[in-house]
Write a protein that holds these residues in place. Structure first.
Motif, mmCIF file in Angstrom:
data_model
loop_
_atom_site.group_PDB
_atom_site.id
_atom_site.type_symbol
_atom_site.label_atom_id
_atom_site.label_comp_id
_atom_site.label_asym_id
_atom_site.label_seq_id
_atom_site.Cartn_x
_atom_site.Cartn_y
_atom_site.Cartn_z
ATOM 1 N N ARG A 3 0.840 -1.197 0.000
ATOM 2 C CA ARG A 3 0.000 0.000 0.000
ATOM 3 C C ARG A 3 0.872 1.243 0.000
ATOM 4 N N ALA A 4 0.320 2.331 -0.474
ATOM 5 C CA ALA A 4 1.053 3.600 -0.511
ATOM 6 C C ALA A 4 0.960 4.299 0.843
ATOM 7 N N GLY A 5 1.915 5.183 1.098
ATOM 8 C CA GLY A 5 1.850 6.034 2.285
ATOM 9 C C GLY A 5 2.537 5.501 3.518
ATOM 10 N N VAL A 6 3.192 4.329 3.439
ATOM 11 C CA VAL A 6 3.904 3.803 4.596
ATOM 12 C C VAL A 6 5.305 4.409 4.614
ATOM 13 N N PRO A 7 5.683 5.129 5.667
ATOM 14 C CA PRO A 7 7.004 5.763 5.719
ATOM 15 C C PRO A 7 8.119 4.723 5.660
ATOM 16 N N ALA A 8 9.245 5.112 5.074
ATOM 17 C CA ALA A 8 10.365 4.188 4.907
ATOM 18 C C ALA A 8 10.860 3.658 6.249
ATOM 19 N N TYR A 9 10.916 4.521 7.271
ATOM 20 C CA TYR A 9 11.440 4.076 8.571
ATOM 21 C C TYR A 9 10.548 2.993 9.162
ATOM 22 N N LEU A 10 9.215 3.122 8.998
ATOM 23 C CA LEU A 10 8.296 2.145 9.555
ATOM 24 C C LEU A 10 8.341 0.846 8.758
#
Length: 512
Positions: free
Chosen positions: A228-235
């Motif tokens: 899915r879109a919108g997941v931050p890279a750090y998470l």
């Protein structure tokens, strides 16, 4: 909203099966104190979950009943006693554990709210900030549990309860000898993955009735950012590191601290920085964005230089070669298209997904099947992830020992080359195989009987239960063409209600 105490599909009581029948009724008072108000459901271990009232303290309680009690309930009661020793705002409080011989029960805090699995199942994946906050609360709870030397053993979306007031609590500890502190911590990654994607990574964390994570043909899990879109890279990094057994897991306290930092960053993702776990439980210092950018730029320059030198080397190596001399590996033995210019050496086209429509599939339910699932086959090829063929529930894994199994018959419309068939189910533990035949003898009970008896399996290997929810079947003869293909289920996994059932979410056929 209902509260469900459940978790992994491994039975909590290893000494024997749970029998959900009993004499418990609404209004009954247990131990002269706990009045049963409402039978909520049966948990994933087959135990009855009730909402009750502590008539002395006048507070709501959850009562988990097991029939029988005695020796077979020892593990459940011991887990409750251990859990009662840890007091923490993110842990469900355990009030009592009683063995009456014919039955045993645990009395714990009632949480007005819903399990994480219900919220995501109903509303879809959560936003990253909310998922981070939930994972932080669970890590905090595990920090308290592990500090006592105990293991929780059942961290799961079904045991992660979200109260109506926003509090996140972890319920239903079930630790046994196979569980570990590391498994608890990795399960936090599973909770994060589920909150972000709506799927549970079975192979990395543990079996569950929840749909498995998306995987490629090699079984490699897809990262949340790929789903899915919108997941931050750090998470995304944090979640995948927790699920990757090649990366040393931190202890719960270190994980809680890192999640607290990320939770504090909230929407300001740029300031959160990357995360990588190292040996032990330490976390590498956050590297500045500027240094990362410079490093990437340097790598790009090096790559470009290597490409330029490589091209020059190839060009120079070609000089002086006689015209028509083939380059190594190019198979230039004649005119383009093959040795004789007739296309004989042209590689075959790669397999493509063959479009399937509702009129190309039907349910096969041999005698003495009721054929009540007749309209469900279309849901396996409609491209809608929210629909599925939902089998009925049976009291035993082999369809109640009443029939050979059930399946979906696919009519490709004409004989075609087939490379593989891909099936997605709602849970692992399904025994199924692929069979083929020359015709469809009829969409009726007699026709289904002929199909099951006459179709041949494409493989002679023993049928093994699936370990995930995505299964790829190969073994088709490249020199043969197929029109009728049967996806046949012969054994079902146990569902949350104690019966055996599964959903077939998707069926895809690839070929030419």
């Amino acid at each position: 909203m209902t509260q469900v105490g459940e978790g992994h599909e491994t039975a909590a009581d290893g000494a024997g099966p749970v029998m959900t029948f009993g004499t418990s009724t609404v209004g009954e008072v247990l131990a002269e104190r706990y009045q049963l108000e409402d039978h909520v459901n049966n948990d994933s271990a087959g135990r009855q979950v009730w909402r009750g009232i502590d008539v002395i303290l006048r507070r709501p309680v959850a009562v988990v009943l097991r029939h029988p009690g005695g020796e077979s309930a020892t593990e459940m009661l011991q887990a409750a006693v251990d859990a009662s020793r840890v007091i923490h705002p993110n842990l469900v409080g355990v009030y009592d554990a009683i063995d009456e011989g014919e039955r045993a029960y645990v009395v714990r805090e009632w949480v007005d709210g819903a399990a994480l699995r219900e919220l995501v199942s109903t509303n879809g994946p959560m936003d990253p900030a909310r998922a981070t906050a939930i994972a932080r609360s669970i890590a905090d709870a595990l920090t308290a549990v592990h500090a006592t030397g105990m293991v929780h053993g059942n961290v799961h979306p079904g045991t992660t309860l979200i109260a109506d007031d926003g509090r996140v609590v972890l319920a239903d500890a079930r630790a046994d000898a196979a569980d570990s502190i590391e498994a608890d911590v990795r399960a936090v990654g599973g909770v994060l993955y589920y909150a972000l994607t709506g799927r549970w990574p079975h192979a990395e964390v543990g079996r569950s009735a929840l749909p498995d994570a998306h995987r490629d043909a090699a079984g490699t899990i897809a990262a949340p950012r790929q789903v899915r879109a919108g997941v931050p890279a750090y998470l995304d990094d944090l979640t995948m590191d927790l699920l990757d057994r090649r990366v040393t897991a931190p202890d719960a306290q270190a994980l809680a601290a890192e999640l607290a930092r990320l939770d504090a960053a909230d929407e300001d993702y740029e300031d959160a920085g990357p995360l990588r776990f190292t040996q032990g439980t330490s976390v590498e210092p956050v590297r500045s964005t500027r240094k990362i950018a410079l490093g990437i730029a340097a790598l790009v320059v090096i790559a470009l230089l290597g490409l330029i030198f490589g091209i020059n080397a190839i060009s120079n190596s070609d000089k002086g070669k006689p015209a028509g001399t083939p380059q190594a590996g190019t198979n230039q033995t004649g005119p383009a298209g093959g040795a004789n210019g007739d296309g004989a050496n042209t590689p075959a086209a790669p397999p493509q997904k063959i479009p399937l429509t509702a009129d190309m599939v039907r349910i096969v339910d041999p005698p003495p099947g009721t054929r009540d699932d007749a309209g469900e086959a279309a849901k396996t090829v409609d491209g809608d992830d929210s629909t599925a063929w939902e089998t009925q529930g049976y009291f035993s894994p082999k369809f109640g020992n009443r029939k050979a199994g059930m399946g979906v018959l696919i009519n490709l419309g004409q004989a075609r080359s087939v490379s593989d068939v891909r099936v997605e189910t709602s849970a692992p533990g399904v025994a199924m195989d692929i069979r083929t035949g020359d015709s469809d003898p009829g969409d009726n009970s007699a026709g289904d009987d002929k199909i099951v008896k006459g179709y041949k399996r494409i493989s002679d290997d023993d049928i093994e239960k699936t370990t995930g929810t995505d299964k790829v079947f190969t073994g088709f003869d490249e020199n043969q063409k197929y029109q009728y293909i049967l996806v046949f289920l012969t054994e079902l996994p146990r569902g949350d209600d104690g019966n055996y059932r599964v959903n077939v979410n998707k069926i895809e056929v690839y070929g030419n």
